[in-house]
Design a protein around this motif. Structure first.
Motif, short mmCIF file in Angstrom:
data_model
loop_
_atom_site.label_atom_id
_atom_site.label_comp_id
_atom_site.label_asym_id
_atom_site.label_seq_id
_atom_site.Cartn_x
_atom_site.Cartn_y
_atom_site.Cartn_z
N VAL A 110 0.88 -1.17 0.00
CA VAL A 110 0.00 0.00 0.00
C VAL A 110 0.92 1.23 0.00
CG1 VAL A 110 -1.90 1.20 1.13
CG2 VAL A 110 -1.71 -1.30 1.32
N VAL A 111 0.71 2.08 -0.98
CA VAL A 111 1.55 3.26 -1.14
C VAL A 111 0.76 4.47 -0.64
CG1 VAL A 111 2.85 4.70 -2.74
CG2 VAL A 111 2.68 2.22 -3.14
N TYR A 112 1.28 5.08 0.42
CA TYR A 112 0.67 6.26 1.02
C TYR A 112 1.49 7.47 0.63
CZ TYR A 112 -1.84 3.04 4.11
OH TYR A 112 -2.64 2.05 4.62
N ASN A 113 0.88 8.44 -0.01
CA ASN A 113 1.53 9.70 -0.36
C ASN A 113 0.93 10.80 0.50
OD1 ASN A 113 3.25 8.86 -2.66
ND2 ASN A 113 1.27 8.23 -3.48
N ARG A 114 1.74 11.23 1.48
CA ARG A 114 1.25 12.25 2.40
C ARG A 114 1.25 13.63 1.75
NH1 ARG A 114 4.34 11.07 8.04
NH2 ARG A 114 5.64 12.65 7.10
N LYS A 115 0.47 14.53 2.33
CA LYS A 115 0.37 15.89 1.81
C LYS A 115 1.67 16.67 1.97
CE LYS A 115 -4.59 16.33 2.03
NZ LYS A 115 -5.76 17.00 2.59
N ASP A 116 2.57 16.21 2.86
CA ASP A 116 3.85 16.89 3.02
C ASP A 116 4.88 16.42 2.00
OD1 ASP A 116 4.63 14.38 3.92
OD2 ASP A 116 5.15 15.04 5.94
N LYS A 173 5.97 13.29 1.50
CA LYS A 173 6.60 12.01 1.83
C LYS A 173 5.73 10.86 1.34
CE LYS A 173 9.15 13.70 5.81
NZ LYS A 173 9.37 13.60 7.25
N SER A 174 6.41 9.79 0.90
CA SER A 174 5.72 8.60 0.39
C SER A 174 6.20 7.38 1.16
CB SER A 174 6.02 8.44 -1.10
OG SER A 174 5.38 7.31 -1.62
N PHE A 175 5.28 6.45 1.41
CA PHE A 175 5.59 5.25 2.18
C PHE A 175 5.01 4.03 1.47
CE2 PHE A 175 5.41 8.83 4.99
CZ PHE A 175 6.49 8.66 5.83
N ASP A 176 5.84 3.03 1.24
CA ASP A 176 5.41 1.75 0.66
C ASP A 176 5.33 0.74 1.81
OD1 ASP A 176 5.82 3.19 -1.65
OD2 ASP A 176 7.38 1.91 -2.44
N ILE A 177 4.12 0.37 2.17
CA ILE A 177 3.91 -0.47 3.35
C ILE A 177 3.34 -1.83 2.92
CG2 ILE A 177 2.78 -0.63 5.60
CD1 ILE A 177 4.61 1.81 5.43
N PRO A 178 4.04 -2.93 3.25
CA PRO A 178 3.50 -4.25 2.92
C PRO A 178 2.27 -4.55 3.77
CG PRO A 178 5.59 -4.46 4.10
CD PRO A 178 5.35 -3.00 3.90
N SER A 183 -6.85 -6.21 8.17
CA SER A 183 -5.64 -5.83 7.46
C SER A 183 -4.44 -5.92 8.38
CB SER A 183 -5.77 -4.39 6.93
OG SER A 183 -4.63 -4.06 6.17
N PHE A 184 -3.50 -6.77 7.98
CA PHE A 184 -2.25 -6.91 8.71
C PHE A 184 -1.26 -5.96 8.07
CE2 PHE A 184 -4.63 -10.75 9.37
CZ PHE A 184 -4.47 -10.99 10.72
N ILE A 185 -1.08 -4.80 8.68
CA ILE A 185 -0.25 -3.72 8.15
C ILE A 185 0.28 -2.90 9.32
CG2 ILE A 185 -2.26 -2.20 7.87
CD1 ILE A 185 -0.90 -1.07 5.34
N ASP A 186 1.50 -2.43 9.18
CA ASP A 186 2.08 -1.55 10.20
C ASP A 186 2.00 -0.12 9.67
OD1 ASP A 186 3.50 -0.19 12.12
OD2 ASP A 186 5.40 -1.19 11.73
N VAL A 187 0.99 0.61 10.13
CA VAL A 187 0.79 1.97 9.64
C VAL A 187 1.58 3.01 10.43
CG1 VAL A 187 -1.47 1.51 8.62
CG2 VAL A 187 -1.32 2.25 11.01
N SER A 188 2.31 2.59 11.45
CA SER A 188 3.02 3.56 12.30
C SER A 188 4.00 4.46 11.54
CB SER A 188 3.71 2.87 13.48
OG SER A 188 4.65 1.91 13.03
N PRO A 189 4.73 3.97 10.50
CA PRO A 189 5.64 4.88 9.81
C PRO A 189 4.97 6.05 9.11
CG PRO A 189 6.15 2.59 9.27
CD PRO A 189 4.86 2.60 10.03
N ILE A 190 3.74 5.85 8.65
CA ILE A 190 3.09 6.93 7.89
C ILE A 190 2.57 8.06 8.79
CG2 ILE A 190 2.51 5.44 5.97
CD1 ILE A 190 -0.35 5.36 6.97
N PHE A 191 2.48 7.78 10.08
CA PHE A 191 2.00 8.81 11.01
C PHE A 191 3.11 9.35 11.90
CE2 PHE A 191 -1.88 6.37 10.01
CZ PHE A 191 -2.63 7.42 9.48
N ALA A 192 4.34 8.93 11.64
CA ALA A 192 5.48 9.38 12.46
C ALA A 192 5.92 10.77 12.05
CB ALA A 192 6.64 8.41 12.33
#
Length: 119
Positions: free
Chosen positions: A80-86, A88-93, A110-119
């Motif tokens: 899952v690719v998250y593109n933040r408004k700031d 930054k982009s995160f590719d999270i398995p 959903s088994f996903i670690d979303v912590s990096p996208i909110f750090a």
């Protein structure tokens, strides 16, 4: 429409940031469990949970690696690719297990670690 097709359509609605149509694909008592967060029950609660999260991103996409359908359950392995408004982009398995009742989602985990996208 196969269950896999229903999951792909749901992912497209997330990618279009169309929460209103996304929640129409869930049963009234659906269980929505993301990561280690508490489960959310029902379409209205799913919308209340998802809408403010989506406001943090310019886009969210699903790079599907594998999907399997076994009876009423679909397993989706993806990045899952998250593109933040700031910028930054995160590719999270992630691995999603989606259980259907008819053509609606009864349970999504959903088994996903979303912590990096909110750090």
């Amino acid at each position: 429409m196969s269950k896999i097709d229903l999951v792909k359509k749901a992912f497209e609605l997330v990618e279009a940031n169309n929460v209103d149509d996304y929640i129409k694909g869930f049963t009234e008592d659906a269980i929505y469990k993301i990561s280690n967060l508490d489960p959310v029950i029902g379409p209205a609660a799913i919308k209340e949970f998802a809408a403010p999260i989506m406001d943090n991103f310019t886009s969210v996409t699903h790079d599907i690696k594998n999907m399997w359908e076994q009876g009423d359950i679909v397993f989706a392995e993806m990045i899952v690719v998250y593109n933040r408004k700031d910028g930054k982009s995160f590719d999270i398995p992630a691995l999603d297990i989606i259980e259907f009742e008819g053509d609606k989602v009864k349970k999504l985990q959903s088994f996903i670690d979303v912590s990096p996208i909110f750090a």
